[in-house]
Design an enzyme around this catalytic site. Sequence first.
Site, mmCIF file in Angstrom:
data_model
loop_
_atom_site.group_PDB
_atom_site.id
_atom_site.type_symbol
_atom_site.label_atom_id
_atom_site.label_comp_id
_atom_site.label_asym_id
_atom_site.label_seq_id
_atom_site.Cartn_x
_atom_site.Cartn_y
_atom_site.Cartn_z
ATOM 1 N N SER A 17 0.793 -1.231 0.000
ATOM 2 C CA SER A 17 0.000 0.000 0.000
ATOM 3 C C SER A 17 0.824 1.280 0.000
ATOM 4 C CB SER A 17 -0.960 0.017 1.191
ATOM 5 O OG SER A 17 -2.024 -0.884 0.970
ATOM 6 N N LYS A 74 0.078 3.636 -2.694
ATOM 7 C CA LYS A 74 -0.986 4.634 -2.584
ATOM 8 C C LYS A 74 -0.426 6.056 -2.513
ATOM 9 C CE LYS A 74 -4.614 1.788 -0.396
ATOM 10 N NZ LYS A 74 -4.053 0.436 -0.280
ATOM 11 N N SER A 90 -5.925 2.886 4.800
ATOM 12 C CA SER A 90 -5.368 2.244 3.610
ATOM 13 C C SER A 90 -6.464 1.523 2.839
ATOM 14 C CB SER A 90 -4.247 1.262 3.994
ATOM 15 O OG SER A 90 -3.390 1.026 2.911
#
Length: 450
Positions: A127, A130, A185
């Site tokens: 993640s 991101k 997340s």
Amino acid sequence: MPAPMMQTVRRFLLVTSATLASLALTAPVSLAAPSPSPSPAASGSPSASASPSGSPAASASPSVTPPAGMSSVGGARLGQAGTQVAIAGGAPVLPKDLTARSWIVADAESGDVLASHNAHWRLPPASTMKMLFADTVLPRFPKSTVHKVEAKDLAGMGAGSSLVGIKEGETYTVHDLWLGVFLRSGNDAVHVLSQMNGGIAETVKDMNEHAEELQALDTNVVSPDGYDASGQVSSAYDLTLFARSGLQKQDFREYCSTVTAKFPGETTKNKKGKTTRGTFEIQNTNRLLSGDYDISQYPGIAGVKNGNTTNAGATFTGVAERNGKVLLVTVMHPEKTDHNEVYKETAALLDWGFQAAGKVKPVGELVAPKGTTQADAQPGANPSSSEAAGQAGGAGNVSAKPVAGAVTEDGSGGMWIALAITGGLLVLLAGGGYLVNRRWPLPDLVRRRR
């Protein structure tokens, strides 16, 4: 150009020249460099554990060694296998018991890389991808924009994805959705924003183009949320570039440094037919920011993003300030499986970096985007992403609580913004929307704004 600015630019060029010369004269220090062997791409196995805490997944991929040839973006030493550091007189030794496959310690202002370990090793990012998603998409929608979620918005999420709890048929502001991305997340929030941006395929294309603009050439985006996918890779070096670029945006800084927020729940109807919609609290899963039972908030921490999947193990990029120095550290896939290990190794590297700053010779640099240099930055306002795009900055219906009471170096409260430090730090040139990424700061501009 005014005389003071011209002098600043000249000083910068002289320092850069001196740094390059010192790098050329300094013999590489390679600590415990493994025998190089090819690095596998992400296998595409689904995430068995998208743990919010960032603790390593139980079925993380087996130990491998870095490839023989890695990128030399930012300096030749950064492409070498093993630990790269140039210890000078009085500098502390690197922390013991670092087990991450790859890591980097960099000065967020100057871009100097103080030390690294397999910095350009292409690994699954989880993640932390991101950060690139946010840096690419965040400027495109006013935070007050309202979106009603449809079934197609939530389609295609991987099994075991981390979620913030978005429901089909409910409406959310863009502000809500970004809090879901940064704090929880939430892959569901990423998918909704991606659909607003023209779909998953279009967003992946945009992210890959932006990565190339940032000279993050180790990165290949397959899924915008960082979920394990065949061929999806990045590097500690590239993740640090994404963080440094994103931290130029006020909205990005605010979201990544928010500890808790209220998030919209489901709409319900009572017996009398009256509809109500409550909220629930979400907490940032960055444990150096929010703390945990076995780790405290890191003094001066102000973001950025954590991740955890089966292939990636635990990954994390963090930014912190101490005594006027702002550092970025990225750690990818610690081999040690202790709880919160990625944060413990990050904290150890931050401690080392603050002690070593000014006592080590840089082993490389964080490059600026294509067509720009550090000297492009000029004094100016530091608008939010939405303001820079000429957008209204309404906060929507979410009450965010940015880092209220987070700890500082001396243990006092009120850190909300160790990243207003990085806010002053990463000064934007007044100008339009998407191009805010193209300007980089000179260190002395930060000092004038503190």
